[in-house]
Enzyme design. Sequence first.
Site, mmCIF file in Angstrom:
data_model
loop_
_atom_site.group_PDB
_atom_site.id
_atom_site.type_symbol
_atom_site.label_atom_id
_atom_site.label_comp_id
_atom_site.label_asym_id
_atom_site.label_seq_id
_atom_site.Cartn_x
_atom_site.Cartn_y
_atom_site.Cartn_z
ATOM 1 N N LYS A 76 -1.354 -3.231 -8.264
ATOM 2 C CA LYS A 76 -2.633 -3.486 -7.599
ATOM 3 C C LYS A 76 -3.619 -4.215 -8.523
ATOM 4 C CE LYS A 76 -1.581 -0.759 -3.956
ATOM 5 N NZ LYS A 76 -0.370 -0.027 -4.263
HETATM 6 C C1 LIG Z 1 0.699 0.328 -3.331
HETATM 7 C C2 LIG Z 1 2.023 0.590 -3.945
HETATM 8 C C3 LIG Z 1 3.218 0.281 -3.267
HETATM 9 C C4 LIG Z 1 3.222 -0.253 -1.857
HETATM 10 O O1 LIG Z 1 2.679 -1.531 -1.763
HETATM 11 P P1 LIG Z 1 2.181 -2.087 -0.351
HETATM 12 O O2 LIG Z 1 1.513 -3.352 -0.630
HETATM 13 O O3 LIG Z 1 1.248 -1.036 0.185
HETATM 14 O O4 LIG Z 1 3.402 -2.211 0.497
HETATM 15 C C5 LIG Z 1 4.416 0.476 -3.922
HETATM 16 N N1 LIG Z 1 4.455 0.991 -5.177
HETATM 17 C C6 LIG Z 1 3.338 1.298 -5.848
HETATM 18 C C7 LIG Z 1 3.449 1.875 -7.205
HETATM 19 C C8 LIG Z 1 2.082 1.107 -5.255
HETATM 20 O O5 LIG Z 1 0.962 1.430 -5.936
#
Ligand SMILES: *Cc1c(COP(=O)(O)O)cnc(C)c1O
Length: 493
Positions: free
Chosen positions: A111
């Site tokens: 993120k």
């Molecule tokens: C947010 C997240 C996901 C999922 O990603 P999306 O964009 O919501 O599909 C997978 N793994 C981790 C560690 C995350 O923080």
Amino acid sequence: MKFISTRGNDSALSAGHAIAKGLASDGGLFVPEYFPQVTITELEEMLNCSYAERATKVLKKFLTEYDEKELLSACEKAYSKFEDSDPAPIVKTDENFYIMELFHGPTLAFKDVALTLLPYLLREGCNQSGIKEEILVLVATSGDTGKAALEGFKNQPGVKIMVFFPSEGVSDMQKAQMTTQDGDNVNVVAVKGNFDDCQTAVKRIFSSKEINLELLNKSVKLSSANSINFGRLAPQITYYFSAYLDMCESGEINMGDKINFVVPTGNFGNILAGYYAKRMGLPIEKLVCASNSNNVLTEFFASGDYDINREFFKTMSPSMDILISSNLERLVFELSNRDCAITKARMDQLKQSGKYSIDEAGLEKLNEEFYADFCDEEDCLNEISDFFEEYGYVLDPHTAVAVSVANNFKRYTGDELPTVVLSTASPYKFTQSVLKAIGGKVEKDAFLCAEKLYSLTAMPVPEQIRSLKGKERRFNKVIERNETEKAVLEFVK
Ligand SMILES: *Cc1c(COP(=O)(O)O)cnc(C)c1O
């Protein structure tokens, strides 16, 4: 480039305005009017460029009103917060098998790639669209978005940020990261419920005329840092390009060769960014959608039926414990040949009965581009342990889900193309589960587990984890699902 709502009743907006707004007024998501193309010649020009330069080139295709020089300097600043200024290094673990490590940023999850840049995109978007009010960024998080958004927006002038997380639905380390957050414009609240409850509450606030009016009276406007915001999605498109270019540079592939990406999926934001990259012309063969036991997407890809009337599981990969994958709306929109009325009808059905179906033609299209499968808890533990034994490489539980599904994909389809698994978090965010997998005795204390994990793997404990220990907890509030509106109004008081 203009942005339109998937549900069709909002007028087309510039990128900056769409980012400032977050969600369209009709409840739909903003999508670009068309997919800008990146030619092979343009790809070749991006070889031997820095990540920030590549990001600027890709972003500029959508953010046409943003100044290119400013965009570049914002990207450089954002990505200097990553180890070696590279937010997406590639590690080769086996023949035709690669891991793209997206977790070397300030909060140790993918993120960060978007949320280190979003504050600039949002500020500039507000300037461009003449928004003078204070911005309140509302975030629903399954664990990682919250912390990454807090770090990105803390102490930013003209912005406040409020994060809602499921009180029992995140790892101890994720909770520690969020509840100890510093900054004088931040607020963190636990909600009794799961991620879907948090996300639904936030979306409800966005589309509530009364709340928006009440906020406007206080000179406050809402925006979103979730992947429903195009400003979150856009920076994620870049690393698919960058991975491809890195592999060309290192001679793993030739320009024009096709490769696969495997993505551990929750809210469908990460993998949707890959789909956008493909539609822009990046030579991608298959996008593999990996789910955990909450396998609503696996079923959707198999049958064309999306149905959330099912048991909700709390798993070791909490950031994927999601039944309502918001960004799927953007894909459903494409599958219907960009038909807003059909998309709106399906989303209304989802709201009313918790399910909808796409037609045969849509399902066929889906299977041309994607492969989907899931991995249960036992297989996830086994994958972490097997991978460590075979390669000496420690996977976090989300990435392990993706690796397990990648193996299934190869086994069932016989595919032999180079395949890149997106690694979305550091194993140190999920110390108890990872320790359990590799055979260490699990302690209740997440930090003690981190030390043990280090002694078993010799993988250094990141500074971001070490500095958390003993940090004062600032946010202890736990609220009911129906108290989110009240909490928002109290925060802006
Ligand atoms: C947010 C997240 C996901 C999922 O990603 P999306 O964009 O919501 O599909 C997978 N793994 C981790 C560690 C995350 O923080």
